[in-house]
Design an enzyme around this catalytic site. Structure first.
Site, mmCIF file in Angstrom:
data_model
loop_
_atom_site.group_PDB
_atom_site.id
_atom_site.type_symbol
_atom_site.label_atom_id
_atom_site.label_comp_id
_atom_site.label_asym_id
_atom_site.label_seq_id
_atom_site.Cartn_x
_atom_site.Cartn_y
_atom_site.Cartn_z
ATOM 1 N N ARG A 90 11.230 3.666 3.964
ATOM 2 C CA ARG A 90 10.771 2.601 4.867
ATOM 3 C C ARG A 90 11.990 1.753 5.211
ATOM 4 N NH1 ARG A 90 5.585 -1.235 4.554
ATOM 5 N NH2 ARG A 90 4.716 0.741 5.270
ATOM 6 N N HIS A 94 4.757 5.415 11.753
ATOM 7 C CA HIS A 94 4.261 5.346 10.372
ATOM 8 C C HIS A 94 3.284 6.515 10.206
ATOM 9 C CE1 HIS A 94 3.069 3.900 6.580
ATOM 10 N NE2 HIS A 94 2.712 2.655 6.859
ATOM 11 N N ARG A 128 0.805 -1.228 0.000
ATOM 12 C CA ARG A 128 0.000 0.000 0.000
ATOM 13 C C ARG A 128 0.840 1.280 0.000
ATOM 14 N NH1 ARG A 128 -2.828 -4.094 1.984
ATOM 15 N NH2 ARG A 128 -0.764 -4.615 2.724
ATOM 16 N N THR A 129 1.760 1.380 0.964
ATOM 17 C CA THR A 129 2.469 2.651 1.173
ATOM 18 C C THR A 129 3.305 3.013 -0.046
ATOM 19 O OG1 THR A 129 2.596 1.976 3.482
ATOM 20 C CG2 THR A 129 3.904 3.884 2.842
ATOM 21 N N LYS A 184 25.543 -5.506 -1.625
ATOM 22 C CA LYS A 184 27.018 -5.561 -1.651
ATOM 23 C C LYS A 184 27.610 -4.872 -0.428
ATOM 24 C CE LYS A 184 26.661 -5.007 -6.641
ATOM 25 N NZ LYS A 184 26.710 -3.956 -7.658
#
Ligand code: CP
Length: 302
Positions: free
Chosen positions: A104, A132, A54-55, A82
């Site tokens: 995020r 959030h 969703r986000t 890496k």
């Protein structure tokens, strides 16, 4: 306001401005051409170190509806594998001219760290178990749209509070906006510091439900659990799951919310998830307008 890191940073007026701006921008979604030129020439980077449905997609859609250039970056398939650090990754993206970075990350505090390193705006799209903020803002927007007010609303947030960034952001925002929040969970799924949060706490869902205008169900975040927090899924569901019988004991106008992803049969039954009183898809739709508002106010608004 330069960054959006925590709902605790928002005054009542600032939070209301975000919600009012989202309400205006929602009208763009009803047009045949769903685009505004507001962020033309600006670049938004979506920097996702954790999975999202969703986000991530709604931030992308929101930025595109405002005509920004969008770069979608996920840790999987990048030079993070890496060993490149968050700081070097962020500086690399900044060198390409990012005006806003949506991040995020699994580490609580990652968005705050990033804000010290980059020149552009940082938008916290979920940092570990911390916050959030755009989820809480879209939740507040949805409550206000459905119920007409936030002042005095009685909101129960139910489930895995311990691992939930959504719960913390909602408690901070909703209390700022005049709602009363009760957290409902087994004692094992509450943070030790919960007594310092501006809300009430209950272990008894059945006692709280008849006195709520909004019940927000949270998923049990098994991926963040290294030990057992309750005896069995069945017992959790029996005590803290929302089914049709419990829904019937809520006030007639009360709504059910869920930030998603839902686990049907665990914290919410299919019957409740599919009920017209459940706002889960409405929350997703509102998320686009809300994120447009945040991008507009941080990157393009006056
Ligand atoms: N509510 C929420 O943050 O969903 P995603 O993890 O799919 O972005």
């Amino acid at each position: 306001m330069r960054h959006l890191l925590s709902t605790g940073d928002l005054s009542r007026d600032e939070a209301t401005l975000v919600l009012d701006t989202a309400a205006e921008l929602a009208q763009v979604g009803d047009r045949s051409v769903k685009k505004l030129p507001t962020l033309r020439g600006r670049t938004v980077v979506n920097l996702f170190y954790e999975d999202s449905t969703r986000t991530r997609t709604s931030f992308e859609l929101a930025a595109k509806r405002l005509s920004a250039d969008v770069i979608n970056f996920s840790a999987k398939g990048s030079s993070v594998s890496k060993g490149e650090s968050l700081k070097d990754t962020a500086l690399t993206l900044q060198a390409m001219g990012a005006d806003g970075v949506v991040i995020r990350h699994s580490a609580s505090g990652a968005a705050h760290r990033l804000a010290n390193w980059v020149d552009g705006s940082v938008l916290n799209a979920g940092d570990g178990t911390h916050e959030h903020p755009t989820q809480a803002l879209l939740d507040a927007f949805t409550m206000r749209s459905r119920l007409g007010r936030l002042e005095g609303l009685r909101v129960a947030v139910v489930g895995d509070i311990l691992h939930s960034r959504v719960a913390r952001s909602n408690v901070l925002l909703l209390t700022t906006l005049g709602a009363h929040v009760t957290l409902v969970a087994p004692p094992t799924l509450l943070p030790v510091s919960v007594h310092t949060w501006p809300c009430e706490v209950s272990y008894d869902l059945d006692a709280v439900l008849p006195k709520t205008d909004v019940v927000m169900m949270l998923r049990v975040q098994a991926e963040r659990m290294k030990e057992s927090f309750f005896p069995s899924t069945r017992e959790y569901s029996r005590n803290y799951g929302l089914d049709g019988e419990r829904l019937a004991r809520m006030p007639e106008d009360a709504i059910v919310m869920h930030p998603g992803p839902m686990v049907r049969g665990m914290e919410i039954s299919a019957e409740v998830a599919d009920s017209p009183r459940c706002t889960v898809t409405e929350q997703v739709a509102n998320g686009v307008s809300l994120r447009m508002a945040v991008l507009y106010l941080l990157l393009g608004g006056s």
